[in-house]
Scaffold this motif. Sequence first.
Motif, short mmCIF file in Angstrom:
data_model
loop_
_atom_site.label_atom_id
_atom_site.label_comp_id
_atom_site.label_asym_id
_atom_site.label_seq_id
_atom_site.Cartn_x
_atom_site.Cartn_y
_atom_site.Cartn_z
N LEU A 172 -6.39 -9.79 3.83
CA LEU A 172 -6.51 -9.39 2.58
C LEU A 172 -7.15 -7.89 2.17
O LEU A 172 -8.16 -7.78 2.74
CB LEU A 172 -7.32 -10.48 1.63
N MET A 173 -6.48 -7.11 1.67
CA MET A 173 -6.69 -5.78 1.70
C MET A 173 -6.67 -5.30 0.17
O MET A 173 -5.74 -5.55 -0.50
CB MET A 173 -5.95 -5.11 2.66
N PRO A 174 -7.61 -4.30 -0.18
CA PRO A 174 -7.74 -3.65 -1.31
C PRO A 174 -6.28 -3.13 -1.65
O PRO A 174 -5.76 -2.95 -2.84
CB PRO A 174 -8.66 -2.81 -1.52
N GLU A 175 -5.71 -2.41 -0.81
CA GLU A 175 -4.42 -1.70 -1.11
C GLU A 175 -3.05 -2.66 -1.65
O GLU A 175 -2.08 -2.14 -1.89
CB GLU A 175 -3.97 -0.98 0.21
N VAL A 176 -3.17 -3.76 -1.12
CA VAL A 176 -2.27 -4.60 -1.29
C VAL A 176 -2.47 -5.86 -2.41
O VAL A 176 -3.36 -6.59 -2.40
CB VAL A 176 -2.08 -5.55 0.08
N LYS A 177 -1.63 -5.57 -3.65
CA LYS A 177 -1.87 -6.46 -4.57
C LYS A 177 -1.33 -7.93 -4.48
O LYS A 177 -0.11 -7.95 -3.85
CB LYS A 177 -1.46 -5.90 -5.93
N ALA A 197 -3.94 -12.46 -2.31
CA ALA A 197 -4.32 -13.86 -2.60
C ALA A 197 -3.54 -14.94 -2.77
O ALA A 197 -3.36 -15.91 -2.30
CB ALA A 197 -5.53 -13.99 -3.48
N GLU A 198 -2.49 -14.43 -3.79
CA GLU A 198 -1.41 -15.31 -4.19
C GLU A 198 -0.52 -15.77 -2.99
O GLU A 198 -0.14 -16.88 -2.70
CB GLU A 198 -0.68 -14.75 -5.34
N GLU A 199 -0.18 -14.83 -2.22
CA GLU A 199 0.53 -15.04 -1.17
C GLU A 199 -0.04 -16.05 -0.14
O GLU A 199 0.54 -16.83 0.41
CB GLU A 199 0.71 -13.60 -0.29
N LEU A 200 -1.32 -15.56 0.21
CA LEU A 200 -2.05 -16.58 0.77
C LEU A 200 -2.07 -18.16 0.30
O LEU A 200 -1.65 -18.97 1.26
CB LEU A 200 -3.44 -16.34 1.17
N PHE A 201 -2.19 -18.32 -0.96
CA PHE A 201 -2.21 -19.66 -1.47
C PHE A 201 -0.88 -20.50 -1.24
O PHE A 201 -0.64 -21.49 -0.91
CB PHE A 201 -2.46 -19.54 -2.93
N GLU A 202 0.46 -19.62 -1.34
CA GLU A 202 1.51 -20.02 -1.19
C GLU A 202 1.66 -20.58 0.38
O GLU A 202 2.30 -21.83 0.42
CB GLU A 202 2.87 -19.21 -1.30
N ARG A 203 1.26 -19.64 1.30
CA ARG A 203 1.45 -20.11 2.64
C ARG A 203 0.38 -21.52 2.94
O ARG A 203 0.96 -22.30 3.62
CB ARG A 203 0.98 -19.06 3.71
N LEU A 204 -0.63 -21.55 2.34
CA LEU A 204 -1.47 -22.94 2.45
C LEU A 204 -0.63 -23.91 1.54
O LEU A 204 -0.92 -24.93 2.58
CB LEU A 204 -2.78 -22.33 1.96
N ILE A 254 -8.27 -18.63 10.27
CA ILE A 254 -9.20 -17.42 10.06
C ILE A 254 -8.51 -16.59 9.04
O ILE A 254 -7.35 -16.17 9.19
CB ILE A 254 -9.52 -16.78 11.33
N VAL A 255 -9.15 -16.34 8.01
CA VAL A 255 -8.38 -15.28 6.95
C VAL A 255 -9.75 -14.15 6.83
O VAL A 255 -10.62 -14.33 6.75
CB VAL A 255 -8.31 -15.69 5.55
N ILE A 256 -9.01 -12.91 7.14
CA ILE A 256 -9.80 -11.68 7.08
C ILE A 256 -9.99 -11.02 5.73
O ILE A 256 -8.67 -10.69 5.12
CB ILE A 256 -9.54 -10.78 8.25
N VAL A 257 -11.05 -10.86 5.06
CA VAL A 257 -10.95 -10.22 3.74
C VAL A 257 -11.75 -9.12 3.58
O VAL A 257 -13.07 -9.11 3.78
CB VAL A 257 -11.53 -11.23 2.58
N ALA A 258 -11.18 -7.97 3.06
CA ALA A 258 -12.01 -6.67 2.98
C ALA A 258 -12.86 -6.86 1.72
O ALA A 258 -12.50 -7.67 0.87
CB ALA A 258 -11.17 -5.53 2.69
N SER A 280 -10.90 0.38 1.33
CA SER A 280 -9.90 0.50 2.37
C SER A 280 -9.74 -0.65 3.08
O SER A 280 -10.87 -1.34 3.36
CB SER A 280 -10.40 1.73 3.18
N GLY A 281 -8.77 -0.73 3.55
CA GLY A 281 -8.44 -2.21 4.17
C GLY A 281 -8.46 -1.96 5.84
O GLY A 281 -7.85 -2.76 6.50
N GLN A 282 -8.61 -0.80 6.30
CA GLN A 282 -8.58 -0.15 7.56
C GLN A 282 -9.06 -1.12 8.58
O GLN A 282 -8.72 -1.77 9.49
CB GLN A 282 -9.00 1.05 7.74
N ILE A 283 -10.43 -1.49 8.06
CA ILE A 283 -11.04 -2.43 9.12
C ILE A 283 -10.23 -3.88 9.35
O ILE A 283 -10.18 -4.39 10.19
CB ILE A 283 -12.51 -2.40 8.86
N ALA A 284 -10.16 -4.14 7.91
CA ALA A 284 -9.52 -5.58 7.81
C ALA A 284 -8.23 -5.63 8.64
O ALA A 284 -8.17 -6.59 9.21
CB ALA A 284 -9.45 -5.91 6.33
N MET A 285 -7.53 -4.73 8.69
CA MET A 285 -6.12 -4.93 9.07
C MET A 285 -6.21 -4.82 10.63
O MET A 285 -5.79 -5.53 11.18
CB MET A 285 -5.24 -3.61 8.69
N ALA A 286 -6.87 -3.74 11.09
CA ALA A 286 -7.19 -3.61 12.59
C ALA A 286 -7.73 -4.87 13.27
O ALA A 286 -7.19 -5.40 14.16
CB ALA A 286 -7.73 -2.45 13.01
#
Lengths: 324, 324, 324, 324
Positions: D192-197, D200-207, D218-222, D175-181
């Motif tokens: 980055l949350m388990p529910e969202v596929k 990581a790639e999206e993050l790489f694009e932004r970087l 700061i990146v939060i990863v579940a 669950s990405g609940q803690i990560a999201m909040a």
Amino acid sequence: MIKKIGVFTSGGDAPGMNACIRAVVRTAIYHNIEVVGIMRGYEGMINGEFIHLETESVANIIQRGGTILKTARSKDFMTPEGRKKAYDQLKANGIDAIVAIGGNGTFTGAAVFEKEYGIPAIGIPGTIDNDLLGTDFTIGFDTAINTVVDAVDAIRDTAESHDRLFLVEVMGRDSGQIAMASGIGSGAEAILMPEVKGDAEELFERLAKGTRKKSSKIVIVAEGDEAGGAFGLAERVKERFPNYDTRVSVLGHIQRGGSPTCHDRMLASQLGFTAVEALLQGKKGAMVGIINQEVVYTPFSEAIKDTSSKLNPNVLRMIEILSS
Amino acid sequence: MIKKIGVFTSGGDAPGMNACIRAVVRTAIYHNIEVVGIMRGYEGMINGEFIHLETESVANIIQRGGTILKTARSKDFMTPEGRKKAYDQLKANGIDAIVAIGGNGTFTGAAVFEKEYGIPAIGIPGTIDNDLLGTDFTIGFDTAINTVVDAVDAIRDTAESHDRLFLVEVMGRDSGQIAMASGIGSGAEAILMPEVKGDAEELFERLAKGTRKKSSKIVIVAEGDEAGGAFGLAERVKERFPNYDTRVSVLGHIQRGGSPTCHDRMLASQLGFTAVEALLQGKKGAMVGIINQEVVYTPFSEAIKDTSSKLNPNVLRMIEILSS
Amino acid sequence: MIKKIGVFTSGGDAPGMNACIRAVVRTAIYHNIEVVGIMRGYEGMINGEFIHLETESVANIIQRGGTILKTARSKDFMTPEGRKKAYDQLKANGIDAIVAIGGNGTFTGAAVFEKEYGIPAIGIPGTIDNDLLGTDFTIGFDTAINTVVDAVDAIRDTAESHDRLFLVEVMGRDSGQIAMASGIGSGAEAILMPEVKGDAEELFERLAKGTRKKSSKIVIVAEGDEAGGAFGLAERVKERFPNYDTRVSVLGHIQRGGSPTCHDRMLASQLGFTAVEALLQGKKGAMVGIINQEVVYTPFSEAIKDTSSKLNPNVLRMIEILSS
Amino acid sequence: MIKKIGVFTSGGDAPGMNACIRAVVRTAIYHNIEVVGIMRGYEGMINGEFIHLETESVANIIQRGGTILKTARSKDFMTPEGRKKAYDQLKANGIDAIVAIGGNGTFTGAAVFEKEYGIPAIGIPGTIDNDLLGTDFTIGFDTAINTVVDAVDAIRDTAESHDRLFLVEVMGRDSGQIAMASGIGSGAEAILMPEVKGDAEELFERLAKGTRKKSSKIVIVAEGDEAGGAFGLAERVKERFPNYDTRVSVLGHIQRGGSPTCHDRMLASQLGFTAVEALLQGKKGAMVGIINQEVVYTPFSEAIKDTSSKLNPNVLRMIEILSS
């Protein structure tokens, strides 16, 4: 005569650095000295990243973690060319003297630089590690040990609820200062430090003797302990004591952050204040510290020597008795 | 030879008292001495409120504020009859020696009692006020000043947002120790202490000189300052400086509570540990303290003397410069 | 079409206001809308204290208490002349719409202003009091109740140690919201709120019934309770129950400060984000709130109505049972 | 008719469990029902580890992390033999009904047990993960996200000072609940949350798009994110973006501990209170939760279903805009 001082933070950041910068700036301005902030330590000195600082620039920062001047480790400054550039930048900007806030690496650099170029420098011990001679405490140490103690209090909640053995790794590559203080403060069952050889074996003996009662245990491990930090230790514990529900927690970078404690703010204020007055009195080439509540100056080369002497053997005996 | 020790807390409670009780209990048990907790200080001694303490009784209390032995002020103990009863209770229960954790009143009582009945007593400085000679710090002081600093950080948020002048009253009826430390730590614009005469007038002069720029100010006032605490001061400030938006905040009892800091837990552990070993070595009639990191014993009658000497005049000069 | 938005904070400050400003600024910039910060609420609007805001202007403020835009109460804005000046300033600076972060007074002003001059306005509930209709929670409320709970936890340490009855006064002139939430959270023995008549008498009955066992009690009193706050109540308690060791603690301004909780940061982010998108969709004259996790718009005139309905009677029953 | 209730905590511990136990005990006693604490969850039920609970047994625990009843995961209870033993123990001790505080595993066990033996059971959602249907929030979640936010605030101090990219791993296997909040609350640049596929790639694009300005991120990863937690992600980031000074921080077990927030104490109190009254009204086989401020009962089998629906897609859009 000194007319303009440059101040910078270097190496790992430590809570209280901002309180120290504030004290340096306001003391200098009080004495009609101009102050320049050098960004990112020696790196910014080489690149001429200087900012003018006023009384207002340092308002409302005494409570902030980190450092508004940022910090970095500089490879260039280790070369004669780098130091030449740094010197040229200082000269070009009329900076007569510097206040260097940092640890081992910072003072090593400052010592060489002063020898080569003669720019007066006073160092201020700013590192969470408390691994410098010439001061009872470094800026940031008190905050770091309180951060650890708060974290271990939280971990103990869960350790108690599950009857677990927790191996908590704290910072300290060469020094057990954080481990020892936070270990006593958190009532840890054992404390493993780089300065003490064979402490893992001692722990094993105690675990072996203890009939496994259902109850939690907390062991604090300095990252630099010969056991290989908490993960290294965990492997051996799990092998020898499979009946323990053993867990690892590496506290990591939270130990560097957070709002400084009152003690760190006071220490930082006093050292920043004293450093500027010391420069005005012609002092240089030394780190300013507080030993037994008195201001002390220690040559850079002395300050960075081995600090294993700072561990008090009587305290080790106390730890064992209290953690029974 | 001592076989059974009684330990109690007396006077105002202070964070770290539990860590101290834990150290007393475990050190005694390590030396095969029995330990009894005396509830509610001298009041419980008179009434025979004794509880047997084991290693497990003090597990998981190092982080707790307050005192598991509770505390009280006892009028009865000020009478010879009261002390007679207390002595009888100790005798009846086979208690050979006592460890008294508290402040001025506690040690005054201990001194008289020891003189009258000869029961060996070692005192431990447990009070947030830091108003005892014979120790650099009392147990609870470090926690109290951090509590104040946290509160003032919060108040500064709102002071800044409204450009207000806040008069924050902190504990200290006769001593400015909390005011001074927390004032430096919170970057207060001024600090008013009982030991310094005329400090309110000085504040007025500074406020008068300062053109009222839109910006917040924090003034820390010890409750015992001659100005009459924060409310007394506020009346005079409002009269003379009606253009300031002046507010009062009395921090009050939150200063006594909360989980002790790492420093207070270490200090409490060390003093509790040392007190028991001191009794075993035949010491008595003295408070154990730490001065310059060394254990020091101070006769009760000395420990409770006037402590205004503990204020460092150099620090007062620094405060003025840094708060500019 | 909206090209430039003005954002301001007004009335009492509340933790989370900065997180809200950050969200307003970044959402506007994302939609290619310019954003101007109006300093000190309506006061700064009248005086033309405008600052240009960029993405970077609001970096690293999400965790800060207070408000970077400062806040004030404005008498001038209550006059037609004041509002005329404010309107002229907005026009002169090309500000097409405003986001008003505040409470009752803020929205009363916004309602009149919009009626007179037609500048679209969206309100955001920013007040620790949670005394607005149209939203489950206001920004700052969650932080305030946690601040109270932390303070009462500390006070309970000392209350327990001395077996005292503590009357703790919390904010809430007309609303018992803070009292009720923090009272449940701190396990208070009783909670006195302005909305509940005769609650002091009820407390007296319970104290009268209770044989005075040695044990501490905490009573939470809203400042606006008919008993006259904590001091008013204390007088009556001391008269009727002299055997209690009764103490008063007025928490005061610390309740407004401190770093916002995660909940307040999330709520503030969502409301700031939504307010800007609402303006772009043509909404105006309303406060944006969250009810049951859905965005809701409530006309200003509705939002500021009596909120005593927000007190849940079932909860009052629970409090009595749990505090037994 | 129910005369004796057994209450236990099971699975991972969560802050607020003690507040919930307190509410269960006091509500039962108010209704003249006896209450028994079952130690260590189903393990203690099988072994008959029962303790009698009184009003006083749960005094002064509302603020404590962990669980006084301890908790465990039980393999034996997964077998018919284990459950038989547990049933026999309950019968032998006259326990008519149970209150089970825990998460997925707890309710799976309770559902089977109730089906087999018909002992009425009400479940209470106690887990930091917030991964249950049938309640907006689980007990412990609010505390956990505040713990994360505090830690990230501290990490940001050091990240800012060094211009680093920090990958912070938080709990959440599925669950990405803690990560999201906590990601929203800490102003993280990405979550980055388990529910969202493909996050990581999206993050790489932004970087990749972002020219590397000197500034921290700061990146939060579940822990359960497909990227392989923070360490897995770090490997890929370091490979593709060697110019970033990338660091990993795994927050770990501190997320389970600490004093519960006011919200968690209120939620826990309300759910404990309601669970007992529900049993008395004949309800069973269900978890009690709060949805939109109303009490809701959800059959165990429903409560433990997939909760990825709890992620709000609008919020994901907001995160991207605000972290710009």
